[in-house]
Design an enzyme around this catalytic site. Structure first.
Site: not given
Length: 364
Positions: A50-51
């Site tokens: 999810c970065q």
């Protein structure tokens, strides 16, 4: 780590069935087929890294995030989903997914459309966003949960999956008129208050820790009696940082208040924000444990003025609701990263109970 845990629970063929491989590789389906061995697949659960969608990531390096290949890892998830066609799926991600843009276009509608090709899904953020504190996790952690039901399944919609996810607690932001029937949130004291004090740079791990398990939360993640206490090792902090921690804790200040009230504690680096140092207070749930904790831990300062240090690995694990007997693998930084990237187990349990109920409905 996963092999260790599955062996702990007595799973067979762990070495064959735990696959650590690039989801975008050409042979990923073959690898999965070899592990599944023709068994039916009822559910697929996952979430791409999810970065690239996270607010923190975009703040740190927005331009780089816009071209990050991880923006499109959901397509690999969908490829596997549509190959196995399970009855249900669960897709987890950060709330930044809802407003992230890639090359000037919102990414969330693309994700929802791809997941909805063969599945009934919902797109209302009010339904999709969950706060883990509502499920007995001692942490304010909001995440997007997209659940879907295969379109050919009659009499069952995505709404049924969400309606079966039971909120057991209220978090501090829930209005009083919505708290009826739910328990008070779990705070930091309940989560880590029983752990022995430890000085920065010291190791308080032991083979014989007397677990009291004297509150609701501890009873859910541990067992009373004498058991090993793992990973209770404190990072080293320099004297100036420890002074900052102590003054913040003593005055119940944020770092912004410290900087304004006592300029001598200003940070030497210009790129410092008011949340660069954050005390996690005894009487509240912790803020979100992020993978960034593996770098310095300054956003996770222990609330005890006498200890004036950052969280140990075990304390971070407690805040994420990992069982006390959960054994993390690798160097200390890797352990922090594993914890920060994880879905809190007590929240995962709530989702699993919903899926189990709805699968049983289909088989009734």
């Amino acid at each position: 780590m996963w092999r260790t845990r599955m062996n702990y629970y007595g799973y067979k063929n762990v070495d064959e069935e735990v696959i650590e491989h690039d989801i975008t590789s050409d042979d990923i389906i073959n690898r999965l087929d070899n592990a599944i061995k023709g068994r039916p697949v009822d559910i697929i659960i996952g979430g791409p890294p999810c970065q690239a969608y996270s607010t923190a990531g975009r703040v740190r390096d927005g331009k780089k995030m816009a071209t990050d290949a991880r923006n499109y890892l959901f397509e690999s998830y969908v490829k596997i989903l549509e190959y196995y066609k399970p009855k249900f799926f669960v897709f987890e991600n950060v709330t930044g997914l809802l407003n992230a843009q890639v090359n000037g276009a919102p990414i969330f509608p693309k994700v929802l459309k791809a997941l909805g090709n063969e599945y009934k899904v919902l797109g209302d953020p009010a339904i999709l966003v969950h706060n883990t504190a509502d499920f007995g996790v001692p942490q304010l952690r909001k995440r997007v949960i997209i659940m879907g039901v295969r379109k050919d399944i009659e009499g069952k919609d995505a709404t049924d999956l969400y309606n079966s996810v039971t909120k057991t607690h209220w978090n501090p932001d829930v209005p009083e008129n919505e708290r009826n029937g739910r328990k008070h949130f779990i705070d930091v004291r309940q989560a880590i208050g029983d752990l022995p004090p430890v000085e920065p740079g010291q190791d308080a791990s032991t083979d014989k820790f007397d677990y009291p398990c004297d509150n609701e939360f501890l009873k859910r993640i541990g067992n009373p009696g004498i058991h090993p206490l793992m990973d209770h090792v404190a990072r080293r902090n320099n004297d100036l940082d420890r002074e900052r921690f102590q003054v913040m804790i003593h005055n119940h200040w944020s770092f912004g208040q410290l900087r304004r009230e006592m300029p001598k504690y200003e940070h030497e680096h210009a790129r410092v924000f008011d949340n660069s140092y954050v005390v996690q207070w005894w009487d509240l749930p912790s803020k979100t444990i992020l993978a960034h904790i593996h770098k310095d831990g300054f956003q996770y300062i222990h609330p005890d003025e006498a200890q004036k240090r950052t969280f140990t690995v075990r304390e971070a694990a407690r805040i994420q609701s990992f069982p006390d007997d959960y054994e993390f693998k690798g160097a200390r930084g890797e352990k922090y990263k594993q914890i920060g990237n994880a879905v809190p187990p007590l929240f995962a349990e709530a989702l699993a109970k919903s899926i189990k109920k709805n699968l049983e409905d289909l088989n009734a």
